[in-house]
Design a protein around this motif. Sequence first.
Motif, PDB file in Angstrom:
ATOM      1  N   LEU A 341      89.958 -17.104  32.825  1.00 28.25           N
ATOM      2  CA  LEU A 341      89.396 -15.858  32.312  1.00 28.25           C
ATOM      3  C   LEU A 341      88.155 -16.126  31.466  1.00 28.25           C
ATOM      4  O   LEU A 341      87.142 -15.433  31.589  1.00 28.25           O
ATOM      5  N   GLU A 342      88.214 -17.148  30.604  1.00 29.33           N
ATOM      6  CA  GLU A 342      87.057 -17.486  29.782  1.00 29.33           C
ATOM      7  C   GLU A 342      85.884 -17.900  30.656  1.00 29.33           C
ATOM      8  O   GLU A 342      84.732 -17.523  30.392  1.00 29.33           O
ATOM      9  N   GLY A 343      86.166 -18.668  31.706  1.00 26.65           N
ATOM     10  CA  GLY A 343      85.101 -19.078  32.606  1.00 26.65           C
ATOM     11  C   GLY A 343      84.487 -17.894  33.335  1.00 26.65           C
ATOM     12  O   GLY A 343      83.257 -17.772  33.431  1.00 26.65           O
ATOM     13  N   ALA A 344      85.342 -16.987  33.840  1.00 25.03           N
ATOM     14  CA  ALA A 344      84.839 -15.819  34.565  1.00 25.03           C
ATOM     15  C   ALA A 344      84.073 -14.885  33.641  1.00 25.03           C
ATOM     16  O   ALA A 344      83.050 -14.305  34.029  1.00 25.03           O
ATOM     17  N   LEU A 345      84.553 -14.733  32.396  1.00 19.35           N
ATOM     18  CA  LEU A 345      83.836 -13.882  31.449  1.00 19.35           C
ATOM     19  C   LEU A 345      82.476 -14.470  31.090  1.00 19.35           C
ATOM     20  O   LEU A 345      81.476 -13.750  30.992  1.00 19.35           O
ATOM     21  N   MET A 346      82.437 -15.774  30.878  1.00 12.10           N
ATOM     22  CA  MET A 346      81.162 -16.416  30.561  1.00 12.10           C
ATOM     23  C   MET A 346      80.160 -16.213  31.705  1.00 12.10           C
ATOM     24  O   MET A 346      79.005 -15.834  31.483  1.00 12.10           O
ATOM     25  N   LEU A 347      80.619 -16.434  32.938  1.00 13.03           N
ATOM     26  CA  LEU A 347      79.741 -16.249  34.087  1.00 13.03           C
ATOM     27  C   LEU A 347      79.378 -14.778  34.264  1.00 13.03           C
ATOM     28  O   LEU A 347      78.216 -14.440  34.521  1.00 13.03           O
ATOM     29  N   GLY A 348      80.378 -13.894  34.121  1.00 12.99           N
ATOM     30  CA  GLY A 348      80.135 -12.480  34.327  1.00 12.99           C
ATOM     31  C   GLY A 348      79.145 -11.905  33.335  1.00 12.99           C
ATOM     32  O   GLY A 348      78.232 -11.158  33.710  1.00 12.99           O
ATOM     33  N   LEU A 349      79.305 -12.254  32.054  1.00 11.28           N
ATOM     34  CA  LEU A 349      78.395 -11.735  31.036  1.00 11.28           C
ATOM     35  C   LEU A 349      76.998 -12.335  31.185  1.00 11.28           C
ATOM     36  O   LEU A 349      75.993 -11.666  30.936  1.00 11.28           O
ATOM     37  N   THR A 350      76.930 -13.615  31.597  1.00 10.05           N
ATOM     38  CA  THR A 350      75.626 -14.253  31.804  1.00 10.05           C
ATOM     39  C   THR A 350      74.902 -13.643  32.995  1.00 10.05           C
ATOM     40  O   THR A 350      73.731 -13.248  32.905  1.00 10.05           O
ATOM     41  N   ILE A 351      75.609 -13.543  34.120  1.00 11.37           N
ATOM     42  CA  ILE A 351      74.998 -12.980  35.332  1.00 11.37           C
ATOM     43  C   ILE A 351      74.670 -11.512  35.126  1.00 11.37           C
ATOM     44  O   ILE A 351      73.621 -11.022  35.553  1.00 11.37           O
ATOM     45  N   GLY A 352      75.591 -10.789  34.452  1.00  7.41           N
ATOM     46  CA  GLY A 352      75.346  -9.376  34.206  1.00  7.41           C
ATOM     47  C   GLY A 352      74.113  -9.141  33.370  1.00  7.41           C
ATOM     48  O   GLY A 352      73.339  -8.208  33.618  1.00  7.41           O
ATOM     49  N   GLY A 353      73.908  -9.996  32.359  1.00  5.59           N
ATOM     50  CA  GLY A 353      72.718  -9.865  31.534  1.00  5.59           C
ATOM     51  C   GLY A 353      71.445 -10.099  32.323  1.00  5.59           C
ATOM     52  O   GLY A 353      70.427  -9.436  32.113  1.00  5.59           O
ATOM     53  N   LEU A 354      71.498 -11.050  33.273  1.00  6.03           N
ATOM     54  CA  LEU A 354      70.328 -11.322  34.099  1.00  6.03           C
ATOM     55  C   LEU A 354      70.111 -10.226  35.140  1.00  6.03           C
ATOM     56  O   LEU A 354      68.974  -9.849  35.437  1.00  6.03           O
ATOM     57  N   SER A 355      71.218  -9.705  35.708  1.00  5.95           N
ATOM     58  CA  SER A 355      71.101  -8.699  36.760  1.00  5.95           C
ATOM     59  C   SER A 355      70.666  -7.350  36.228  1.00  5.95           C
ATOM     60  O   SER A 355      70.047  -6.563  36.945  1.00  5.95           O
ATOM     61  N   ALA A 356      70.988  -7.084  34.965  1.00  9.62           N
ATOM     62  CA  ALA A 356      70.650  -5.776  34.400  1.00  9.62           C
ATOM     63  C   ALA A 356      69.147  -5.569  34.318  1.00  9.62           C
ATOM     64  O   ALA A 356      68.653  -4.454  34.461  1.00  9.62           O
ATOM     65  N   GLU A 357      68.407  -6.656  34.103  1.00 12.64           N
ATOM     66  CA  GLU A 357      66.956  -6.575  34.010  1.00 12.64           C
ATOM     67  C   GLU A 357      66.329  -7.635  34.899  1.00 12.64           C
ATOM     68  O   GLU A 357      65.914  -8.682  34.426  1.00 12.64           O
ATOM     69  N   PRO A 358      66.306  -7.410  36.225  1.00  6.52           N
ATOM     70  CA  PRO A 358      65.741  -8.402  37.135  1.00  6.52           C
ATOM     71  C   PRO A 358      64.282  -8.654  36.827  1.00  6.52           C
ATOM     72  O   PRO A 358      63.544  -7.717  36.516  1.00  6.52           O
ATOM     73  N   PRO A 359      63.855  -9.930  36.850  1.00  3.47           N
ATOM     74  CA  PRO A 359      62.463 -10.238  36.524  1.00  3.47           C
ATOM     75  C   PRO A 359      61.499  -9.658  37.537  1.00  3.47           C
ATOM     76  O   PRO A 359      61.805  -9.561  38.720  1.00  3.47           O
ATOM     77  N   THR A 360      60.349  -9.247  37.060  1.00  3.19           N
ATOM     78  CA  THR A 360      59.312  -8.725  37.946  1.00  3.19           C
ATOM     79  C   THR A 360      58.600  -9.885  38.633  1.00  3.19           C
ATOM     80  O   THR A 360      58.051 -10.758  37.971  1.00  3.19           O
ATOM     81  N   PRO A 361      58.626  -9.939  39.981  1.00  5.57           N
ATOM     82  CA  PRO A 361      57.995 -11.069  40.660  1.00  5.57           C
ATOM     83  C   PRO A 361      56.488 -11.067  40.466  1.00  5.57           C
ATOM     84  O   PRO A 361      55.860 -10.010  40.344  1.00  5.57           O
TER      85      PRO A 361
END
Length: 367
Positions: A341-361
């Motif tokens: 659960l800790e591993g999935a939460l760490m990945l989920g919160l990290t990926i979610g933070g990146l996905s919420a604001e995708p970088p402008t190419p």
Amino acid sequence: MVLVTEAIVSVCRALTDSSDTRPWQEKIEDCFADFDEEKLEETLKAFVEVCEADKPENWAEKFKNANYKNFVERLLGAAQYRLLVNAVMEDCAVVALAIRRGVRALMPFAVAWSDALSLMSKEQLKAAKRIDALAINAVQIIVSLDGFLGEKLLSALPMEVTAATSSDLTAWTPDGADDLVLQFRTLVTDASAKRVERANSTLVRKIRGARDALKYSEDGISQAANSLIELLDRIMREAFPPDSVLSWVDGNLPDEPDLTYLKDGQRAPTKRAEALCFVHGGGPVMPRDANKYDTGEGPSFLHDVVALGLISARNKLQKLKHADGGTPEEREQLMAVLSALEGALMLGLTIGGLSAEPPTPLELPAA
């Protein structure tokens, strides 16, 4: 080629400079202080054209040839040639150090990934886009790559000219990755708690309460399982309430199965929908090309697997919630679920933070 190569080396040198305590963004900005946007775009466009013409590969092949080396030495003179070779080796050492530190920085994520996958059932694995990719041992890949860097690159380069420390140059483990996993699992626990705290500071107590219950309470397994289920449900629902999840599903994955159901005659999101919205940070599902790991349809492979990891951990906790034996086996199972659960939460919160604001190419001008 010279400009881009120099930029790469400069960025690597800046990022590995331990004496500079500024944020990494400021360090990188300094490396491009003399470039305006137009000049940077022109340089990158020219670099792409050179690479597409296979010129770097041709140059590399030439420099492997002893006759060509002799030609360059005669052309430059022996002294200038030695300076050139030494400069290239020193630049390679700087880049190699940055790569090794980068690889080692991935280890907590590899451990988190392995832990998150460890509880997935066969049915859940079948739901993933590419099952064969899930069999990859991410931890072993990182360990092997780190060993290769140490044996083949760092040992042959003048690392004394870099900011390398003794720990950078010391091999991780000659006897396997088991001890490393235990060390990095502690980092995953800390990183997960910090990310949960940023999302909702009160929920960190749920993780600590679960660990305390396992240590001190006779009914610790049931209490810990309840705390962790509440943690997972609250962190997802407080970030994205059911109505928000339904809107996200309708806007991004309207044709994806198993994301909604009827509850008291009303449409409601499933746990999978909540988990997918969570790991996407409520952001858009970006279009992508199909490849051997991803069909290009629905949620991406990475988002799908992390969401499945969260769901599988919750399902295991539901079973352990009714455990009343307090046996060592049950405690061991719960500790495994907690790590997952800790591993999935760490990945989920990290990926979610990146996905919420995708970088402008970066838009390069048309050729």
